[in-house]
Design a protein around this motif. Sequence first.
Motif, mmCIF file in Angstrom:
data_model
loop_
_atom_site.group_PDB
_atom_site.id
_atom_site.type_symbol
_atom_site.label_atom_id
_atom_site.label_comp_id
_atom_site.label_asym_id
_atom_site.label_seq_id
_atom_site.Cartn_x
_atom_site.Cartn_y
_atom_site.Cartn_z
ATOM 1 N N VAL A 61 -53.421 28.193 35.431
ATOM 2 C CA VAL A 61 -53.101 29.267 36.364
ATOM 3 C C VAL A 61 -52.041 28.769 37.346
ATOM 4 O O VAL A 61 -52.117 27.644 37.853
ATOM 5 C CB VAL A 61 -54.352 29.728 37.134
ATOM 6 C CG1 VAL A 61 -53.992 30.814 38.155
ATOM 7 C CG2 VAL A 61 -55.405 30.253 36.158
ATOM 8 N N THR A 62 -51.053 29.628 37.634
ATOM 9 C CA THR A 62 -49.995 29.220 38.558
ATOM 10 C C THR A 62 -49.358 30.428 39.221
ATOM 11 O O THR A 62 -49.398 31.542 38.685
ATOM 12 C CB THR A 62 -48.908 28.401 37.827
ATOM 13 O OG1 THR A 62 -47.924 27.959 38.772
ATOM 14 C CG2 THR A 62 -48.220 29.230 36.758
ATOM 15 N N GLY A 63 -48.761 30.178 40.388
ATOM 16 C CA GLY A 63 -47.844 31.132 40.990
ATOM 17 C C GLY A 63 -46.437 30.780 40.560
ATOM 18 O O GLY A 63 -46.219 30.112 39.538
ATOM 19 N N THR A 64 -45.456 31.195 41.331
ATOM 20 C CA THR A 64 -44.052 30.998 40.958
ATOM 21 C C THR A 64 -43.716 29.522 40.781
ATOM 22 O O THR A 64 -44.012 28.689 41.643
ATOM 23 C CB THR A 64 -43.131 31.590 42.036
ATOM 24 O OG1 THR A 64 -43.363 32.994 42.120
ATOM 25 C CG2 THR A 64 -41.664 31.346 41.682
ATOM 26 N N ILE A 65 -43.071 29.202 39.659
ATOM 27 C CA ILE A 65 -42.529 27.871 39.443
ATOM 28 C C ILE A 65 -41.021 27.987 39.262
ATOM 29 O O ILE A 65 -40.524 28.956 38.681
ATOM 30 C CB ILE A 65 -43.179 27.153 38.242
ATOM 31 C CG1 ILE A 65 -43.112 28.000 36.974
ATOM 32 C CG2 ILE A 65 -44.622 26.809 38.561
ATOM 33 C CD1 ILE A 65 -43.720 27.324 35.762
ATOM 34 N N GLU A 66 -40.310 27.010 39.783
ATOM 35 C CA GLU A 66 -38.847 27.042 39.792
ATOM 36 C C GLU A 66 -38.300 25.990 38.830
ATOM 37 O O GLU A 66 -38.593 24.805 38.965
ATOM 38 C CB GLU A 66 -38.329 26.802 41.208
ATOM 39 C CG GLU A 66 -36.837 26.995 41.336
ATOM 40 C CD GLU A 66 -36.367 26.937 42.783
ATOM 41 O OE1 GLU A 66 -35.137 26.910 42.997
ATOM 42 O OE2 GLU A 66 -37.235 26.908 43.693
ATOM 43 N N LEU A 67 -37.530 26.451 37.847
ATOM 44 C CA LEU A 67 -36.927 25.536 36.893
ATOM 45 C C LEU A 67 -35.831 24.696 37.544
ATOM 46 O O LEU A 67 -35.261 25.087 38.558
ATOM 47 C CB LEU A 67 -36.353 26.310 35.710
ATOM 48 C CG LEU A 67 -37.363 27.033 34.803
ATOM 49 C CD1 LEU A 67 -36.630 27.787 33.709
ATOM 50 C CD2 LEU A 67 -38.358 26.040 34.208
ATOM 51 N N LYS A 68 -35.532 23.570 36.935
ATOM 52 C CA LYS A 68 -34.449 22.696 37.364
ATOM 53 C C LYS A 68 -33.598 22.320 36.147
ATOM 54 O O LYS A 68 -34.062 22.384 35.010
ATOM 55 C CB LYS A 68 -35.010 21.424 38.018
ATOM 56 C CG LYS A 68 -35.859 21.683 39.265
ATOM 57 C CD LYS A 68 -35.057 22.278 40.399
ATOM 58 C CE LYS A 68 -35.900 22.628 41.603
ATOM 59 N NZ LYS A 68 -36.487 21.464 42.276
ATOM 60 N N SER A 69 -32.358 21.931 36.385
ATOM 61 C CA SER A 69 -31.465 21.565 35.285
ATOM 62 C C SER A 69 -32.063 20.444 34.437
ATOM 63 O O SER A 69 -32.732 19.541 34.947
ATOM 64 C CB SER A 69 -30.109 21.111 35.830
ATOM 65 O OG SER A 69 -29.372 22.212 36.339
ATOM 66 N N ASN A 70 -31.813 20.567 33.120
ATOM 67 C CA ASN A 70 -32.230 19.566 32.136
ATOM 68 C C ASN A 70 -33.739 19.489 31.960
ATOM 69 O O ASN A 70 -34.259 18.480 31.462
ATOM 70 C CB ASN A 70 -31.674 18.175 32.497
ATOM 71 C CG ASN A 70 -30.175 18.173 32.635
ATOM 72 O OD1 ASN A 70 -29.463 18.663 31.760
ATOM 73 N ND2 ASN A 70 -29.673 17.659 33.759
ATOM 74 N N GLU A 115 -31.893 29.338 38.959
ATOM 75 C CA GLU A 115 -30.577 29.828 39.395
ATOM 76 C C GLU A 115 -29.565 28.688 39.373
ATOM 77 O O GLU A 115 -29.843 27.584 39.849
ATOM 78 C CB GLU A 115 -30.671 30.417 40.805
ATOM 79 C CG GLU A 115 -29.356 30.995 41.317
ATOM 80 C CD GLU A 115 -29.472 31.636 42.691
ATOM 81 O OE1 GLU A 115 -28.460 32.174 43.178
ATOM 82 O OE2 GLU A 115 -30.575 31.592 43.278
ATOM 83 N N LYS A 116 -28.398 28.959 38.783
ATOM 84 C CA LYS A 116 -27.273 28.017 38.723
ATOM 85 C C LYS A 116 -27.701 26.679 38.123
ATOM 86 O O LYS A 116 -27.420 25.605 38.669
ATOM 87 C CB LYS A 116 -26.655 27.838 40.115
ATOM 88 C CG LYS A 116 -26.029 29.125 40.643
ATOM 89 C CD LYS A 116 -25.354 28.926 41.991
ATOM 90 C CE LYS A 116 -24.700 30.233 42.445
ATOM 91 N NZ LYS A 116 -24.043 30.118 43.764
ATOM 92 N N LEU A 117 -28.341 26.768 36.967
ATOM 93 C CA LEU A 117 -28.832 25.585 36.279
ATOM 94 C C LEU A 117 -28.110 25.406 34.952
ATOM 95 O O LEU A 117 -27.500 26.341 34.418
ATOM 96 C CB LEU A 117 -30.341 25.697 36.024
ATOM 97 C CG LEU A 117 -31.225 26.013 37.232
ATOM 98 C CD1 LEU A 117 -32.663 26.180 36.790
ATOM 99 C CD2 LEU A 117 -31.103 24.922 38.295
ATOM 100 N N THR A 118 -28.221 24.212 34.400
ATOM 101 C CA THR A 118 -27.672 23.892 33.089
ATOM 102 C C THR A 118 -28.740 23.191 32.256
ATOM 103 O O THR A 118 -29.459 22.329 32.764
ATOM 104 C CB THR A 118 -26.443 22.979 33.213
ATOM 105 O OG1 THR A 118 -25.450 23.616 34.029
ATOM 106 C CG2 THR A 118 -25.835 22.694 31.852
ATOM 107 N N ASN A 119 -28.815 23.579 30.986
ATOM 108 C CA ASN A 119 -29.743 22.945 30.034
ATOM 109 C C ASN A 119 -31.198 23.153 30.453
ATOM 110 O O ASN A 119 -31.858 22.251 30.993
ATOM 111 C CB ASN A 119 -29.444 21.447 29.879
ATOM 112 C CG ASN A 119 -28.046 21.159 29.412
ATOM 113 O OD1 ASN A 119 -27.457 21.943 28.664
ATOM 114 N ND2 ASN A 119 -27.490 20.025 29.847
ATOM 115 N N ILE A 120 -31.688 24.346 30.219
ATOM 116 C CA ILE A 120 -33.073 24.676 30.536
ATOM 117 C C ILE A 120 -33.688 25.397 29.336
ATOM 118 O O ILE A 120 -32.983 25.930 28.478
ATOM 119 C CB ILE A 120 -33.196 25.554 31.791
ATOM 120 C CG1 ILE A 120 -32.424 26.886 31.614
ATOM 121 C CG2 ILE A 120 -32.705 24.807 33.033
ATOM 122 C CD1 ILE A 120 -32.643 27.867 32.742
ATOM 123 N N GLY A 121 -35.022 25.394 29.293
ATOM 124 C CA GLY A 121 -35.648 26.073 28.182
ATOM 125 C C GLY A 121 -37.127 26.304 28.379
ATOM 126 O O GLY A 121 -37.780 25.661 29.209
#
Length: 458
Positions: A61-70, A115-121
Motif C-alpha cells: 500500500v502506498t500514496g504518491t511516489i515520485e519517479l527519478k531518472s534511470n 517530470e523532466k526525467l530520462t530513462n524510466i520505466g
Amino acid sequence: MADSLMKDLSKLNKPNATYNVNDYGAIADSLTLNTKAIQQAIDTCANNGGGIVLFPEGNYVTGTIELKSNVYLNVDKNARIIGSTDIKDYPDHIESLKSIMSESYEFKQSLIYGEKLTNIGIIGNGEIYFRGEKEYFGGPETQTLIVDRPLGIRIIECKNVIVKDIHLSNSAAWMQNYLHCENLLFKNMTVNNHANFNNDGLDLDGCKNAVVDGCFINAEDDAMCFKGASFYDTENIIVKNSTFLSTCNGFKIGTDTQGSFRNIIARNLILGGIPDSLESFRGHEASTGITLVTVDGGTVENIILTDITINQSRCPIFLRIGDRGRVMKGMPKPEPGSLQNIIIKNIDGKDNYTQGSLITGMEGYPVENVIIKDMNISMQGGGTDSMAHATVPEDIAGYPDAHQFNREGLPAYGFYIRHAKNLILQNVKITTDSIDARPEFKYGNNVENVIINNKIIN
C-alpha cells in the motif's frame, strides 16, 4: 518511419542493479502505508546511478511516489502496488509546463509521478491496483476539472519511457497521462479501468516517437487516446497488435487538439464495445471504434489505420472538424484546423449499433483526402424512415464525440457524409442484421469529388 521507430525503441534497456523495497522498510501486508520506504528505495537507486526498484511478492500500500531518472519499478508476478484510499496521501505535483492540462483540467494528484526525467520505466508481470473506486474517491463526471480523484500515472516532459508487461487496474480518473514526452514504448501492458468516471486507458499528449504493441485496454472512457492539450504536436507513432475496448471511444485522436497530429500508423487492432464476459462500469456498447477529430485548431494528417476489427460500436468511424477553440486564458481563439490525408483500410466487424458512421467537416473546412477501402461490417439495423430524413446538427462548437450527432440513428446506416472533399470509399459494404429504412450512404451539403464504390457522387 515504422521500421526506424521499432529499431530505435527496441534498444531501450533497463539497468541491472536492483534495490528491493523490503530492504528499505516496506511491508507487504495490504495494510501498512509504505510511501516513505518506497520513495527511499527510489531515491537511493537514483543517487547510485540508477537501476531497478523491485517489489517482490506481496501487497504494498502506498500514496504518491515520485519517479527519478534511470529508475525502473519492477513489480514481480505475485506482487501488487496498491493505492491508498486517503486523499491526504496524494500531495499536489504541479508541472512547470503550462497547458490546457494545468490550466483547465488542473491535474495535481496521481499515484505515480515523474517530470523532466530520462530513462524510466514500469515493468514486471505484477499489478498496480490504484483503488480508485467511487466509494473511496467520489465526484462527478467532467470534461474539465477533476477534483480529489487522483490519476493513476502522470509523466511530464520525460524521455525514454518503458511500460512493459504490467497490469494496471482501477484508477480514480485517467489511468495514464504522458505529456510532451519522447521515445515511449508500451509493450504487453494490460489495463482495466472501470472504477470511476473519466476512466481513460492510455493518453499520449504532445508526444513524439512512441510504440504501443501487444497491449490490452478495457476502459470506461477513451481506451487509446491521443491529445494535443500540451500545445505540442503528437507525431511518429505506431500502434499495433492490440485490443482497445471502451464504453466511449476505442481509438481516438482528438478531444483536445490545440497541438497537431501526424505520421500515426495503427494496424492489427480490435476496437469497440465490451463483451458481456468482461467487466464494465456502465454498459457494453462503445460510442465509436475509430475517432479522428480536430476542434481546437490543430491539424490531423498522415494517418494510416489498417487491419482493424470494430465490434459493438454505435458509430464505427467518426471523422470531424469543429470549432470549439479551447485555449488557455488570454490566448486568441484559433482558426479551425484540418483533417486530411487519411487512409483507413481492411476493416471488419459485427454487432454494431444503429447510429452509423459519420464524416463531417464544417462550412469552409472540409474533411479532405480520405480513402476508406475494403470495409465490411454489420450493423444492428432497425432504422426508421424518420431517421433517414432527420436533420444532423452542425454543433461546430460542441464536444468532439459522435454521441453529439443523432446518437440513436443518423440518416444512413452506413455513412452519412457532408463537408467533405476528395473522399473515396472503395469496396465498402455495410450490412444490417434487421431491416433498415435508411440508405447505406447518404450525403449532406458541401461534398466535392466524393466517390463511393466507383460511383461519383459529386
